[in-house]
Design an enzyme around this catalytic site. Sequence first.
Site, mmCIF file in Angstrom:
data_model
loop_
_atom_site.group_PDB
_atom_site.id
_atom_site.type_symbol
_atom_site.label_atom_id
_atom_site.label_comp_id
_atom_site.label_asym_id
_atom_site.label_seq_id
_atom_site.Cartn_x
_atom_site.Cartn_y
_atom_site.Cartn_z
ATOM 1 N N LYS A 116 -9.147 65.712 74.445
ATOM 2 C CA LYS A 116 -8.233 65.628 73.267
ATOM 3 C C LYS A 116 -8.836 67.222 72.263
ATOM 4 O O LYS A 116 -7.756 67.248 71.535
ATOM 5 C CB LYS A 116 -8.941 64.566 72.544
ATOM 6 C CG LYS A 116 -8.737 63.295 73.066
ATOM 7 C CD LYS A 116 -7.271 63.206 73.809
ATOM 8 C CE LYS A 116 -7.278 61.978 75.150
ATOM 9 N NZ LYS A 116 -5.894 62.077 75.990
ATOM 10 N N GLU A 200 -11.541 63.428 62.421
ATOM 11 C CA GLU A 200 -10.058 63.698 61.940
ATOM 12 C C GLU A 200 -10.023 62.776 60.792
ATOM 13 O O GLU A 200 -10.824 62.016 60.573
ATOM 14 C CB GLU A 200 -9.003 62.915 63.094
ATOM 15 C CG GLU A 200 -8.730 63.723 64.053
ATOM 16 C CD GLU A 200 -7.450 63.292 64.968
ATOM 17 O OE1 GLU A 200 -7.189 62.208 64.792
ATOM 18 O OE2 GLU A 200 -7.216 63.934 65.975
ATOM 19 N N HIS A 235 -5.684 47.823 70.956
ATOM 20 C CA HIS A 235 -5.385 48.971 71.916
ATOM 21 C C HIS A 235 -4.519 48.602 72.932
ATOM 22 O O HIS A 235 -4.250 49.516 73.743
ATOM 23 C CB HIS A 235 -6.173 50.157 72.333
ATOM 24 C CG HIS A 235 -7.050 50.602 70.939
ATOM 25 N ND1 HIS A 235 -6.429 51.242 69.825
ATOM 26 C CD2 HIS A 235 -8.384 50.326 70.404
ATOM 27 C CE1 HIS A 235 -7.341 51.625 68.753
ATOM 28 N NE2 HIS A 235 -8.474 50.855 69.165
ATOM 29 N N ARG A 292 1.974 60.793 82.382
ATOM 30 C CA ARG A 292 2.421 59.813 83.471
ATOM 31 C C ARG A 292 4.045 58.810 83.223
ATOM 32 O O ARG A 292 4.177 59.205 81.835
ATOM 33 C CB ARG A 292 1.207 58.763 83.697
ATOM 34 C CG ARG A 292 1.320 57.881 82.302
ATOM 35 C CD ARG A 292 0.162 56.862 82.332
ATOM 36 N NE ARG A 292 0.421 56.196 81.208
ATOM 37 C CZ ARG A 292 -0.717 56.208 80.001
ATOM 38 N NH1 ARG A 292 -1.709 57.028 80.358
ATOM 39 N NH2 ARG A 292 -0.617 55.248 79.088
HETATM 40 C C1 MV4 Z 1 -6.269 57.366 64.779
HETATM 41 C C2 MV4 Z 1 -6.054 56.394 63.760
HETATM 42 C C3 MV4 Z 1 -6.196 56.899 62.419
HETATM 43 N N1 MV4 Z 1 -6.509 58.055 61.888
HETATM 44 N N2 MV4 Z 1 -6.251 58.608 64.326
HETATM 45 C C4 MV4 Z 1 -6.348 54.523 68.604
HETATM 46 C C5 MV4 Z 1 -5.672 54.798 69.842
HETATM 47 C C6 MV4 Z 1 -5.870 56.290 70.120
HETATM 48 N N3 MV4 Z 1 -4.928 57.027 70.742
HETATM 49 C C7 MV4 Z 1 -6.016 56.893 68.639
HETATM 50 N N4 MV4 Z 1 -5.865 55.695 67.723
HETATM 51 C C8 MV4 Z 1 -5.987 55.937 66.444
HETATM 52 N N5 MV4 Z 1 -6.308 56.992 66.076
HETATM 53 C C9 MV4 Z 1 -6.465 59.041 62.828
HETATM 54 N N6 MV4 Z 1 -7.149 60.011 62.744
HETATM 55 C C10 MV4 Z 1 -5.541 54.998 64.075
HETATM 56 C C11 MV4 Z 1 -5.522 54.744 65.363
HETATM 57 C C12 MV4 Z 1 -5.237 53.509 65.913
HETATM 58 C C13 MV4 Z 1 -3.978 53.072 66.592
HETATM 59 C C14 MV4 Z 1 -3.347 54.271 67.374
HETATM 60 C C15 MV4 Z 1 -2.085 53.935 67.894
HETATM 61 C C16 MV4 Z 1 -2.049 52.568 68.130
HETATM 62 C C17 MV4 Z 1 -2.519 51.603 67.666
HETATM 63 C C18 MV4 Z 1 -3.789 51.836 66.943
HETATM 64 C C19 MV4 Z 1 -4.484 50.933 66.460
HETATM 65 C C20 MV4 Z 1 -5.831 51.152 65.793
HETATM 66 C C21 MV4 Z 1 -6.065 52.528 65.389
#
Ligand code: MV4
Length: 504
Positions: A116, A200, A235, A292
Amino acid sequence: MFKKILIANRGEIAVRVIRACREMDIATVAIYSDVDRAALHVRKADEAYHIGPAEASESYLRVDKILDVAKRSGAEAIHPGYGFLSENAIFAQACADAGVKFIGPTPASMEMMGSKTRARQEMEEAGVPLVPGTSRGLESPEQAERVAGRIGYPVMLKAAAGGGGKGMRLVHSCDELRSALEATESEAQRSFGDSEVYVEKAIVNPRHIEIQILADEHGNMVWLGERECSVQRRHQKVLEESPSPIVDADMRRRMGEVAVRVAQAAHYTNAGTVEFLVDQQKNFYFLEMNTRLQVEHPVTELITGLDLVHLQIRIANGERLPFTQDELNIRGHAIECRIYAEDPDNNYFPSPGKITLLLSPSGPGIRRDSGMYEGWTVPIDYDPLLAKLIGYGTDRQQAIMRLQRALHEYFVAGIKTNISLFQRILQDTDFQAGRFDTGYLDRLLAKDKVPASEHAPGAAIAAIAAGLFAALDPVSASRKNGSTGGTASAASNWKQKGRSEALR
Ligand code: MV4
């Protein structure tokens, strides 16, 4: 064109790929573990090879065994599906070394997106909008405090080797930062064998919206609209739709162009998905790229009229994309429900077992991609996704109505499923109005929770007892209803018979 393809996967996605191959006159090779001998993908493929015990690490994740099957069967290409080895650059490289075409991007693209921090560095260079933060691992708690102070709390600590929600921690204030950093680092070391952690700014109540892209091996790339994936729990996505209720034509084009820029910077080929976080002001930020075919690809297929698996195979065969961005049209609305073998009354715990009765929906505007059949035993060893039910309509309202009708038709006995959850979501006024974010489903489920002190089981038990009595003793039940027999009750006797059979 390839004459034979090995599908290195199981369940509904293996069936999905086999279907595309059959349409393209390509022979298929399935692989299976001990517990999948009778699985649907094995029954639908032209050939099937046993590769080991139930544990994925000894079967569906065994690169050596899978390549041995490719050699023995004469398969010229491998489709990895999703999960298992689909995003494993070592596997993609091993395929190349064995002279078998991996249907997906190059190992180099997969590696770039696997880290990442590496992805953030490359995307920063390409001018892609990122959530404010660091693109390198944190070197000390002091540095973490400086950066977090500058970008402002709350912040998110993330493992560089993580993704999909694994190895993340939300930090609200400076007081929590040191211990949270230590915990995230040691967890990352344990889970991924790599303790690199970056920071972040945390986006509060974001939406998760992703863009599907396709790239051929001649440098042509297109974006295929977005998928709204905010309805999720821990998630795990539960429902996805396209278009997103909050994305208009201008935002769609801007997100699509950024997604193509991401893919270009990664020298990407084949099908891929660029994930974005969208804040409450509708600013969007690159999050990660999934290298994918995704579970939710059918919603994009329905609104574009394309077959993504056909296109993946043609791209892997060296063909050019058969259309340009200008020739693509997005039409209608599609919503996907992920049907899981989970018990809604037991915190959505996995519910494996034998499917004793299965009535499956179909009809106008309904697509069903399923890996189950009546009489099959759902094993406990893998992801509990049983099927995907996708509703399509000219607009969102029609897609919702068709799904509600189809969910009503769905009947799965012998195991528990989450089918009832979708009726709950689809009738919710906030969902219907398109008002939701990644916290929506947790809030909806919390609303249903009744404190134990307020439970009144007596009335429910009485109603169930009355229902059972009526079903098991239809004669006296129909007499009480004032029925006098004849042809009208002959029809209802069949219904009674069906009900009592179902209760056995
Ligand atoms: C975040 C976020 C808020 N701020 N990054 C969760 C999955 C991963 N791909 C990244 N995720 C998140 N990153 C920052 N800077 C909130 C999430 C997140 C989330 C993102 C996508 C779908 C569902 C989620 C559920 C909780 C938190």
